[in-house]
Design a protein around this motif. Sequence first.
Motif, PDB file in Angstrom:
ATOM      1  N   ARG A 276     -57.687  14.165   2.603  1.00 41.02           N
ATOM      2  CA  ARG A 276     -57.706  14.793   1.447  1.00 41.02           C
ATOM      3  C   ARG A 276     -58.796  15.766   1.527  1.00 41.02           C
ATOM      4  NH1 ARG A 276     -58.468  11.017  -1.740  1.00 41.02           N
ATOM      5  NH2 ARG A 276     -56.282  10.097  -1.845  1.00 41.02           N
ATOM      6  N   ALA A 277     -58.721  16.923   1.937  1.00 40.81           N
ATOM      7  CA  ALA A 277     -59.692  18.009   2.025  1.00 40.81           C
ATOM      8  C   ALA A 277     -59.915  18.338   0.561  1.00 40.81           C
ATOM      9  CB  ALA A 277     -59.260  19.017   2.871  1.00 40.81           C
ATOM     10  N   ASN A 278     -61.293  18.407   0.301  1.00 38.53           N
ATOM     11  CA  ASN A 278     -61.573  18.934  -1.228  1.00 38.53           C
ATOM     12  C   ASN A 278     -61.213  20.247  -1.423  1.00 38.53           C
ATOM     13  OD1 ASN A 278     -63.839  20.612  -0.292  1.00 38.53           O
ATOM     14  ND2 ASN A 278     -65.205  18.879  -0.266  1.00 38.53           N
ATOM     15  N   ALA A 279     -61.348  20.580  -2.621  1.00 39.89           N
ATOM     16  CA  ALA A 279     -60.828  21.987  -3.250  1.00 39.89           C
ATOM     17  C   ALA A 279     -61.260  23.069  -2.217  1.00 39.89           C
ATOM     18  CB  ALA A 279     -60.723  22.053  -4.766  1.00 39.89           C
ATOM     19  N   LYS A 280     -62.719  23.082  -2.465  1.00 38.91           N
ATOM     20  CA  LYS A 280     -63.414  24.291  -1.751  1.00 38.91           C
ATOM     21  C   LYS A 280     -63.040  24.389  -0.224  1.00 38.91           C
ATOM     22  CE  LYS A 280     -67.663  21.901  -0.432  1.00 38.91           C
ATOM     23  NZ  LYS A 280     -68.852  21.937  -0.772  1.00 38.91           N
ATOM     24  N   VAL A 281     -62.859  23.190   0.585  1.00 39.82           N
ATOM     25  CA  VAL A 281     -62.497  23.517   1.774  1.00 39.82           C
ATOM     26  C   VAL A 281     -60.928  24.024   2.039  1.00 39.82           C
ATOM     27  CG1 VAL A 281     -62.070  22.144   4.092  1.00 39.82           C
ATOM     28  CG2 VAL A 281     -64.136  21.992   2.669  1.00 39.82           C
ATOM     29  N   ARG A 282     -60.141  23.505   1.304  1.00 36.79           N
ATOM     30  CA  ARG A 282     -58.689  23.433   1.268  1.00 36.79           C
ATOM     31  C   ARG A 282     -58.409  24.956   0.941  1.00 36.79           C
ATOM     32  NH1 ARG A 282     -57.556  19.620  -1.962  1.00 36.79           N
ATOM     33  NH2 ARG A 282     -56.965  20.954  -3.851  1.00 36.79           N
ATOM     34  N   SER A 283     -58.906  25.219  -0.282  1.00 35.28           N
ATOM     35  CA  SER A 283     -58.566  26.631  -0.640  1.00 35.28           C
ATOM     36  C   SER A 283     -59.010  27.628   0.247  1.00 35.28           C
ATOM     37  CB  SER A 283     -59.166  26.862  -2.069  1.00 35.28           C
ATOM     38  OG  SER A 283     -60.555  26.822  -1.917  1.00 35.28           O
ATOM     39  N   PHE A 284     -60.408  27.638   1.118  1.00 37.08           N
ATOM     40  CA  PHE A 284     -60.681  28.656   2.011  1.00 37.08           C
ATOM     41  C   PHE A 284     -59.989  28.586   3.201  1.00 37.08           C
ATOM     42  CE2 PHE A 284     -62.838  30.305   5.486  1.00 37.08           C
ATOM     43  CZ  PHE A 284     -63.463  31.547   4.930  1.00 37.08           C
ATOM     44  N   ILE A 285     -59.404  27.474   3.641  1.00 34.91           N
ATOM     45  CA  ILE A 285     -58.496  27.293   4.778  1.00 34.91           C
ATOM     46  C   ILE A 285     -57.170  27.791   4.542  1.00 34.91           C
ATOM     47  CG2 ILE A 285     -57.205  25.798   6.158  1.00 34.91           C
ATOM     48  CD1 ILE A 285     -59.590  23.801   5.989  1.00 34.91           C
ATOM     49  N   ASP A 286     -56.750  27.723   3.240  1.00 41.02           N
ATOM     50  CA  ASP A 286     -55.269  28.353   3.158  1.00 41.02           C
ATOM     51  C   ASP A 286     -55.483  29.845   3.109  1.00 41.02           C
ATOM     52  OD1 ASP A 286     -54.416  25.724   2.673  1.00 41.02           O
ATOM     53  OD2 ASP A 286     -54.300  25.847   0.411  1.00 41.02           O
ATOM     54  N   LEU A 287     -56.437  30.384   2.515  1.00 45.03           N
ATOM     55  CA  LEU A 287     -56.674  31.870   2.584  1.00 45.03           C
ATOM     56  C   LEU A 287     -56.904  32.542   3.944  1.00 45.03           C
ATOM     57  CD1 LEU A 287     -57.079  34.424   0.948  1.00 45.03           C
ATOM     58  CD2 LEU A 287     -59.372  33.913   0.622  1.00 45.03           C
ATOM     59  N   ALA A 288     -57.710  31.729   4.774  1.00 44.00           N
ATOM     60  CA  ALA A 288     -58.344  32.289   6.158  1.00 44.00           C
ATOM     61  C   ALA A 288     -56.937  32.261   6.933  1.00 44.00           C
ATOM     62  CB  ALA A 288     -59.244  31.265   6.732  1.00 44.00           C
ATOM     63  N   VAL A 289     -56.170  31.106   6.847  1.00 41.02           N
ATOM     64  CA  VAL A 289     -54.986  31.101   7.898  1.00 41.02           C
ATOM     65  C   VAL A 289     -54.097  32.282   7.358  1.00 41.02           C
ATOM     66  CG1 VAL A 289     -52.968  29.628   8.224  1.00 41.02           C
ATOM     67  CG2 VAL A 289     -55.115  28.613   8.088  1.00 41.02           C
TER      68      VAL A 289
END
Length: 303
Positions: A276-289
């Motif tokens: 369960r990646a936290n929100a700051k990690v998850r949201s950056f990964i989603d945008l970067a991908v």
Amino acid sequence: MDKLQTIKVFIEVAKHQSFSIAAENLGMSAPAASRAIAELEGRLRTKLFNRTTRLVRLTETGARFFKDTQRILEDLDDAESIAKGVYSTPSGILTITAPVLFGQQHVMPVVNEYLSLHSEVSVKAMFYDRVTSLLEEELDIAIRIGHLKDSSLYAKKVGTVRRIICGSPSYFKKSDLPKKPTDLLDHNLIFPTTFENTLTWQFQNGDKKELIKLNPRLMCNQNAAALKAAIEGRGITRLMSYQVGEELEKGTLIAVLTGYEEEPLPVHVVHVEGRRANAKVRSFIDLAVERFRTNPFINTEVK
């Protein structure tokens, strides 16, 4: 010392294979860290580390205990994070690493967009032309170019890049275009030493691989310097497609020997967060991908 604290000391010692480093990270003395491990081993009635004056290594039992306790602490961290709401709202400091030119050219636009979207997050961007340890250097996300060796990382592939041989139009006005790899031996070569350990370039022609030993006219330990020298007509260099993509489009560099290129290298966005990646990690990964997968300079197309 309470049970949870002794487990934290154990994990730090196991991670760094050092009592002194673990103690420094935890803000305690090395003797206190040693007593904590002795207390833990006494309570478990088993030996967790093999120690000498120079080395600290996990025993077989210690290795199993390390894996189990890491999972338990992750669960505790998850529970605290859920209670604080960090899984729902991006907040805090996000630390990102990438190769230098990739970071400057392609990561920073994503970072700037991300900061505009998430006002409660601060970003620390660390760009190095070396492989970093996310765990040891306390990094959240890394952009990795090449085949991944660390199976413990969670990764999303976002594209591929190629090694491109290129030179400027002004250089090729004075020198013939190379038609085969051995023709490079008659040219002024610019050799970026950042990732190259030996003065050789490898080429591929079908199933055959060819290794060319070079005698470069100029060697640079920074890819940006090699790129600038090539643009100025100093000679031929080999750089990654993402590094020279804009120059190829503008015509300030010309790609040669494209039929002899090696297989493209994958580009991944990687992180160490678990289930369960936290929100700051998850949201950056989603945008970067999303941004990287539509980036024209991160692909296998031969231009």
